[in-house]
Scaffold this motif. Sequence first.
Motif, PDB file in Angstrom:
ATOM      1  N   CYS A   9       7.717   6.082   1.375  1.00 49.04           N
ATOM      2  CA  CYS A   9       8.188   6.165  -0.019  1.00 49.04           C
ATOM      3  C   CYS A   9       9.567   5.512  -0.186  1.00 49.04           C
ATOM      4  N   CYS A  12      10.327   2.283  -2.242  1.00 48.96           N
ATOM      5  CA  CYS A  12       9.172   2.009  -3.115  1.00 48.96           C
ATOM      6  C   CYS A  12       9.285   2.915  -4.335  1.00 48.96           C
ATOM      7  N   TYR A  14       7.230   4.887  -5.896  1.00 42.73           N
ATOM      8  CA  TYR A  14       6.210   4.939  -6.933  1.00 42.73           C
ATOM      9  C   TYR A  14       6.197   6.381  -7.443  1.00 42.73           C
ATOM     10  N   ALA A  52       1.525   4.187  -1.949  1.00 42.69           N
ATOM     11  CA  ALA A  52       2.114   3.921  -0.634  1.00 42.69           C
ATOM     12  C   ALA A  52       1.511   4.807   0.458  1.00 42.69           C
ATOM     13  N   PRO A  88       8.262   1.886 -10.719  1.00 43.63           N
ATOM     14  CA  PRO A  88       8.750   1.871  -9.341  1.00 43.63           C
ATOM     15  C   PRO A  88       9.894   0.873  -9.195  1.00 43.63           C
ATOM     16  N   ALA A  92       9.189  -2.826  -5.020  1.00 39.35           N
ATOM     17  CA  ALA A  92       8.429  -1.791  -4.319  1.00 39.35           C
ATOM     18  C   ALA A  92       7.280  -2.359  -3.495  1.00 39.35           C
ATOM     19  N   ASP A  93       6.561  -3.301  -4.058  1.00 42.42           N
ATOM     20  CA  ASP A  93       5.413  -3.851  -3.330  1.00 42.42           C
ATOM     21  C   ASP A  93       5.848  -4.574  -2.058  1.00 42.42           C
ATOM     22  N   TRP A  95       8.386  -3.623  -0.190  1.00 43.65           N
ATOM     23  CA  TRP A  95       8.803  -2.599   0.768  1.00 43.65           C
ATOM     24  C   TRP A  95       7.645  -1.725   1.235  1.00 43.65           C
ATOM     25  N   ASN A  96       6.569  -1.690   0.450  1.00 45.18           N
ATOM     26  CA  ASN A  96       5.428  -0.852   0.811  1.00 45.18           C
ATOM     27  C   ASN A  96       4.915  -1.255   2.193  1.00 45.18           C
TER      28      ASN A  96
END
Length: 107
Positions: A9, A12, A14, A52, A88, A92-93, A95-96
């Motif tokens: 998390c 990210c 989310y 995630a 987010p 975020a995508d 770092w996911n």
Amino acid sequence: MAYVVTENCIKCKYTDCVDVCPVDCFREGPNFLVIDPDECIDCTLCVAECPAEAILAEDDVPAAQHAFIALNAELAKQWPPITASRAPAADADEWNRAPNKRSLLER
């Protein structure tokens, strides 16, 4: 048994999980969410909502992530509740699923 937000998390954040929580047990930090173990009713609704896959049952947290059990409990006492989803992090995508993000956790 409470559910636990784990390392993925971080960065990210989310918040899809927040909307389905019937007891508002999520707490929000600068770049991470936690679950208040005293409020969680083990309903499992948040697990499927996390893009995630960062939310796990306490008994299912891998040994390498066990520190997140205590971290959720600690930070839940410090951070404010979040009761509605938000956008987010912009990246975020990216770092996911990135490994070794613990040092990036902002308190």
